[in-house]
Design an enzyme around this catalytic site. Structure first.
Site, PDB file in Angstrom:
ATOM      1  N   LYS A 184       0.841  -1.203   0.000  1.00  0.00           N
ATOM      2  CA  LYS A 184       0.000   0.000   0.000  1.00  0.00           C
ATOM      3  C   LYS A 184       0.882   1.261   0.000  1.00  0.00           C
ATOM      4  O   LYS A 184       2.089   1.167   0.120  1.00  0.00           O
ATOM      5  CB  LYS A 184      -0.951  -0.029   1.196  1.00  0.00           C
ATOM      6  CG  LYS A 184      -1.817  -1.297   1.271  1.00  0.00           C
ATOM      7  CD  LYS A 184      -2.817  -1.413   0.124  1.00  0.00           C
ATOM      8  CE  LYS A 184      -3.338  -2.821  -0.038  1.00  0.00           C
ATOM      9  NZ  LYS A 184      -4.549  -3.153   0.652  1.00  0.00           N
TER      10      LYS A 184
HETATM   11  C1  LIG Z   1      -5.534  -4.062   1.093  1.00  0.00           C
HETATM   12  C2  LIG Z   1      -6.974  -3.797   1.037  1.00  0.00           C
HETATM   13  C3  LIG Z   1      -7.847  -4.142   2.077  1.00  0.00           C
HETATM   14  C4  LIG Z   1      -7.430  -4.948   3.262  1.00  0.00           C
HETATM   15  O1  LIG Z   1      -6.347  -4.474   3.945  1.00  0.00           O
HETATM   16  P1  LIG Z   1      -5.456  -5.482   4.845  1.00  0.00           P
HETATM   17  O2  LIG Z   1      -4.576  -4.536   5.594  1.00  0.00           O
HETATM   18  O3  LIG Z   1      -4.717  -6.361   3.905  1.00  0.00           O
HETATM   19  O4  LIG Z   1      -6.388  -6.220   5.723  1.00  0.00           O
HETATM   20  C5  LIG Z   1      -9.175  -3.783   1.959  1.00  0.00           C
HETATM   21  N1  LIG Z   1      -9.643  -3.142   0.881  1.00  0.00           N
HETATM   22  C6  LIG Z   1      -8.851  -2.823  -0.151  1.00  0.00           C
HETATM   23  C7  LIG Z   1      -9.425  -2.115  -1.324  1.00  0.00           C
HETATM   24  C8  LIG Z   1      -7.495  -3.153  -0.123  1.00  0.00           C
HETATM   25  O5  LIG Z   1      -6.714  -2.854  -1.165  1.00  0.00           O
END
Ligand SMILES: *Cc1c(COP(=O)(O)O)cnc(C)c1O
Length: 388
Positions: A184
């Site tokens: 991210k």
């Molecule tokens: C990464 C992501 C999540 C979940 O996040 P985690 O930290 O992996 O639990 C939820 N929604 C979207 C759109 C994502 O890209």
């Protein structure tokens, strides 16, 4: 001789990040300490929100959001079909029903008109998702939510550091959800946060992440008190001070990281121009700024008579970490069985899925990496029969 594998996304860490984590390890609190509060404050400030609630991952953040908004069995929540499954799962954890809406062909974000057509007397909320880092249509969605008395939640896991009509992501919905997974925009290893202007919802989510208790360990220590009440069925969704130390350090570098992503994305756009109209990057609308979490290309594999699988395999063989974001959630077998959904429900998302190809983009990449990816893609498409 082989060039190194280029993943589609990756963390960017430096010695300063390592130092901050080491300091946290030597401090009094490893969890529920002052760095959690500091990280929440800095995130809220950076995103023009009033309150931050740090939790252990983005999925937990979505779950806290659904609990705080009192989503119960029988309630419906509208979500875009083009998202990661966790967006829909958070509703299911509460016994609610995710209702899949289609996306706009330009941005692949939730289509407000289609969302409106799905509102029923059971609808409680809409969760928008900022696909690839570009904010969804928040003005239209907020107008819809105000009109029908719904809550608006932003799944902003892609879009930290983006903006919409000059307003930062994190301030665009009632609850704004982030993930700090390594791919991210910035990372704490695992981690998540909810930003909100509602003191009441923030307080509620702080209790939820800590077993539903109305006072955490540090509050009780500082007050020399042992008593607490349990007001909700909570969980242990806490984020550690070790992780928050990394988050604080990453947040300081986020503007520079996003600027570099943007520069690399521009280079992609320029170099990919000769492949149009067969392969076209997803557009970013002039009234919003993307975080450039993902660089998404739409390739007309069908029109070109190419196999997406073959192109994908060839690029992977050359060390180009292409990926696909996402197979629409309603096409996965679990949701088909549980919710009775399937192909034909969201035609724009389904057609886009056939064309989507995510190219590598992250702050550790260089201009020459971009050239390498575009050359490999051009050669592969040509080798598999694309005529310019
Ligand atoms: C990464 C992501 C999540 C979940 O996040 P985690 O930290 O992996 O639990 C939820 N929604 C979207 C759109 C994502 O890209």
């Amino acid at each position: 001789m082989d060039a190194p594998f280029l993943p589609y996304g990756r963390q960017f860490l430096d010695e300063k990040d390592v130092q901050r984590v080491v300091e946290a390890l030597r401090s009094e609190y490893l969890t529920t300490g002052p760095l959690v509060t500091a990280f929440e404050k800095d995130m809220a400030k950076a995103c023009s929100a009033s309150f931050g609630v740090a939790v252990c991952n983005g999925t937990a953040a979505l779950h806290c959001a659904m609990y705080a908004l009192e989503i119960h069995p029988g309630d419906e929540v509208i979500v875009p079909a083009m998202t990661f499954a966790a967006t829909a799962n958070a509703i299911l954890y509460q016994g609610g029903t995710p209702v899949f809406a289609d996306v706009l062909p330009t941005t692949l974000c939730l289509d407000p008109q289609h969302a409106q057509s799905l509102i029923t007397s059971r609808t409680k909320a809409i969760i928008a998702m900022d696909y690839a880092g570009q904010p969804a249509d928040y003005d239209e969605l907020q107008a819809l939510c105000s009109r029908y008395g719904l809550h608006l939640v932003a799944d902003a896991c892609h879009s930290l550091s983006g903006s919409y009509k000059g307003r930062p992501v994190g301030s665009l919905a009632e609850l704004n959800v982030f993930s700090f997974h390594p791919v991210k925009p910035m990372t704490t290893g695992e981690g998540g946060m909810i930003l909100t202007d509602s003191q009441e919802l923030a307080a509620r989510m702080r209790r939820l992440r800590n077993h539903g208790m109305d006072a955490d360990f540090r509050q009780r220590e500082e007050a020399s008190a042992w008593e607490y009440d349990i007001t909700d069925l909570g969980w242990n969704y806490r984020l550690t001070d070790i992780q928050c130390a990394l988050g604080l350090s990453q947040l300081e570098k986020l503007p520079a990281a996003t600027a570099w992503r943007r520069e690399l994305a521009q280079e992609y756009a320029t170099r990919l121009r000769p492949l149009a109209p067969h392969a076209v990057p997803l557009s970013v609308l002039p009234d919003r700024r993307s975080s450039w979490h993902l660089f998404v290309l739409r390739v007309d594999f069908q029109g070109l008579g190419l196999s997406k699988a073959a192109v994908f395999r060839q690029l992977r063989n050359e060390g180009i970490g292409v990926n696909v974001h996402y197979k629409p959630v309603h096409l996965h077998s679990f949701y088909r069985q549980r919710l009775g959904v399937g192909p034909g429900l969201c035609p724009v998302a389904e057609a886009a899925y056939e064309q989507l190809l995510t190219l590598p983009l992250h702050p550790a990449m260089s201009h020459s990496d971009i050239a390498r990816v575009v050359n490999a893609l051009t050669n592969t498409l040509a080798a598999y029969g694309m005529k310019p």
